[in-house]
Design a protein around this motif. Structure first.
Motif, PDB file in Angstrom:
ATOM      1  N   PRO A 202      24.076  12.795 -21.236  1.00  0.00           N
ATOM      2  CA  PRO A 202      24.902  13.038 -20.072  1.00  0.00           C
ATOM      3  C   PRO A 202      23.851  13.568 -18.850  1.00  0.00           C
ATOM      4  O   PRO A 202      23.748  13.469 -17.589  1.00  0.00           O
ATOM      5  CB  PRO A 202      25.906  13.989 -20.021  1.00  0.00           C
ATOM      6  CG  PRO A 202      26.313  13.917 -21.583  1.00  0.00           C
ATOM      7  CD  PRO A 202      24.937  13.482 -22.409  1.00  0.00           C
ATOM      8  N   GLU A 203      22.818  14.696 -19.330  1.00  0.00           N
ATOM      9  CA  GLU A 203      22.013  15.291 -18.381  1.00  0.00           C
ATOM     10  C   GLU A 203      21.140  14.461 -17.803  1.00  0.00           C
ATOM     11  O   GLU A 203      20.785  14.390 -16.780  1.00  0.00           O
ATOM     12  CB  GLU A 203      21.299  16.368 -19.189  1.00  0.00           C
ATOM     13  CG  GLU A 203      22.030  17.368 -19.778  1.00  0.00           C
ATOM     14  CD  GLU A 203      22.189  17.198 -21.321  1.00  0.00           C
ATOM     15  OE1 GLU A 203      21.136  16.968 -22.045  1.00  0.00           O
ATOM     16  OE2 GLU A 203      23.538  16.868 -21.508  1.00  0.00           O
ATOM     17  N   GLU A 204      20.821  13.086 -18.755  1.00  0.00           N
ATOM     18  CA  GLU A 204      19.933  12.076 -17.971  1.00  0.00           C
ATOM     19  C   GLU A 204      20.409  11.454 -16.831  1.00  0.00           C
ATOM     20  O   GLU A 204      20.077  11.045 -15.727  1.00  0.00           O
ATOM     21  CB  GLU A 204      19.220  11.317 -19.094  1.00  0.00           C
ATOM     22  CG  GLU A 204      18.264  11.821 -20.187  1.00  0.00           C
ATOM     23  CD  GLU A 204      16.917  12.062 -19.239  1.00  0.00           C
ATOM     24  OE1 GLU A 204      16.449  11.185 -18.281  1.00  0.00           O
ATOM     25  OE2 GLU A 204      16.344  13.215 -19.131  1.00  0.00           O
ATOM     26  N   ASP A 205      21.728  11.220 -17.130  1.00  0.00           N
ATOM     27  CA  ASP A 205      22.582  10.376 -16.064  1.00  0.00           C
ATOM     28  C   ASP A 205      22.572  11.213 -14.791  1.00  0.00           C
ATOM     29  O   ASP A 205      22.611  10.886 -13.753  1.00  0.00           O
ATOM     30  CB  ASP A 205      24.088  10.131 -16.659  1.00  0.00           C
ATOM     31  CG  ASP A 205      23.970   9.070 -17.545  1.00  0.00           C
ATOM     32  OD1 ASP A 205      23.008   8.134 -17.726  1.00  0.00           O
ATOM     33  OD2 ASP A 205      25.017   8.915 -18.399  1.00  0.00           O
ATOM     34  N   GLU A 206      22.757  12.486 -15.008  1.00  0.00           N
ATOM     35  CA  GLU A 206      22.961  13.435 -13.758  1.00  0.00           C
ATOM     36  C   GLU A 206      21.453  13.397 -12.863  1.00  0.00           C
ATOM     37  O   GLU A 206      21.625  13.487 -11.923  1.00  0.00           O
ATOM     38  CB  GLU A 206      23.225  14.651 -14.172  1.00  0.00           C
ATOM     39  CG  GLU A 206      24.562  15.167 -14.595  1.00  0.00           C
ATOM     40  CD  GLU A 206      24.884  16.527 -14.985  1.00  0.00           C
ATOM     41  OE1 GLU A 206      24.311  17.421 -14.641  1.00  0.00           O
ATOM     42  OE2 GLU A 206      25.530  16.618 -16.013  1.00  0.00           O
ATOM     43  N   ALA A 207      20.401  13.483 -13.942  1.00  0.00           N
ATOM     44  CA  ALA A 207      19.109  13.644 -13.179  1.00  0.00           C
ATOM     45  C   ALA A 207      18.815  12.382 -12.529  1.00  0.00           C
ATOM     46  O   ALA A 207      18.062  12.384 -11.467  1.00  0.00           O
ATOM     47  CB  ALA A 207      18.206  13.805 -14.336  1.00  0.00           C
ATOM     48  N   TRP A 208      19.239  11.375 -12.755  1.00  0.00           N
ATOM     49  CA  TRP A 208      18.892  10.041 -12.162  1.00  0.00           C
ATOM     50  C   TRP A 208      20.148   9.662 -11.274  1.00  0.00           C
ATOM     51  O   TRP A 208      19.762   8.174 -10.546  1.00  0.00           O
ATOM     52  CB  TRP A 208      18.937   8.889 -13.213  1.00  0.00           C
ATOM     53  CG  TRP A 208      17.477   9.289 -14.065  1.00  0.00           C
ATOM     54  CD1 TRP A 208      17.492   9.695 -15.416  1.00  0.00           C
ATOM     55  CD2 TRP A 208      16.176   9.026 -13.550  1.00  0.00           C
ATOM     56  NE1 TRP A 208      16.188   9.931 -15.717  1.00  0.00           N
ATOM     57  CE2 TRP A 208      15.301   9.554 -14.902  1.00  0.00           C
ATOM     58  CE3 TRP A 208      15.649   8.617 -12.796  1.00  0.00           C
ATOM     59  CZ2 TRP A 208      13.946   9.363 -14.672  1.00  0.00           C
ATOM     60  CZ3 TRP A 208      13.892   8.376 -12.685  1.00  0.00           C
ATOM     61  CH2 TRP A 208      13.251   8.760 -13.630  1.00  0.00           C
ATOM     62  N   GLN A 209      21.148   9.878 -11.327  1.00  0.00           N
ATOM     63  CA  GLN A 209      22.143   9.466 -10.127  1.00  0.00           C
ATOM     64  C   GLN A 209      21.937   9.271  -8.828  1.00  0.00           C
ATOM     65  O   GLN A 209      22.429   8.565  -8.034  1.00  0.00           O
ATOM     66  CB  GLN A 209      23.455  10.117 -10.564  1.00  0.00           C
ATOM     67  CG  GLN A 209      23.642  11.505  -9.893  1.00  0.00           C
ATOM     68  CD  GLN A 209      24.842  12.377 -10.210  1.00  0.00           C
ATOM     69  OE1 GLN A 209      25.471  11.950 -10.962  1.00  0.00           O
ATOM     70  NE2 GLN A 209      25.101  13.351  -9.494  1.00  0.00           N
ATOM     71  N   ASN A 210      20.802  10.259  -8.321  1.00  0.00           N
ATOM     72  CA  ASN A 210      20.699   9.999  -6.946  1.00  0.00           C
ATOM     73  C   ASN A 210      19.514   9.267  -6.506  1.00  0.00           C
ATOM     74  O   ASN A 210      19.130   9.145  -5.289  1.00  0.00           O
ATOM     75  CB  ASN A 210      20.381  11.664  -6.391  1.00  0.00           C
ATOM     76  CG  ASN A 210      21.447  12.612  -6.333  1.00  0.00           C
ATOM     77  OD1 ASN A 210      22.696  11.953  -6.264  1.00  0.00           O
ATOM     78  ND2 ASN A 210      21.114  13.674  -6.722  1.00  0.00           N
TER      79      ASN A 210
END
Length: 68
Positions: A59-67
């Motif tokens: 999930p941390e990877e999804d957060e890091a790339w969402q923008n």
């Protein structure tokens, strides 16, 4: 002073001095080496993908790339 020949130039020089009957075997060996190198690189890529996939699915990877 003579310039140092590259490996490619040395190979070409050797090929020029190689009897014609040996050339098919030389070609076969060169193609084998190239294929082996490609296969080794592919195997490393596949192994890396499965190892890195664990991190990519966090999930941390999804957060890091969402923008992006």
């Amino acid at each position: 002073m003579q310039a140092k020949l590259s490996v490619k130039e040395l190979l070409l020089k050797e090929l020029e001095q190689t009897p014609e009957f040996m050339l098919p075997e030389v070609l076969d060996f060169l193609q084998f080496l190239k294929m082996k190198h490609l296969q080794d690189n592919l195997e490393v890529s596949i192994l890396s993908e499965s190892a890195l996939g664990k991190d990519w699915l966090k999930p941390e990877e999804d957060e890091a790339w969402q923008n992006l």
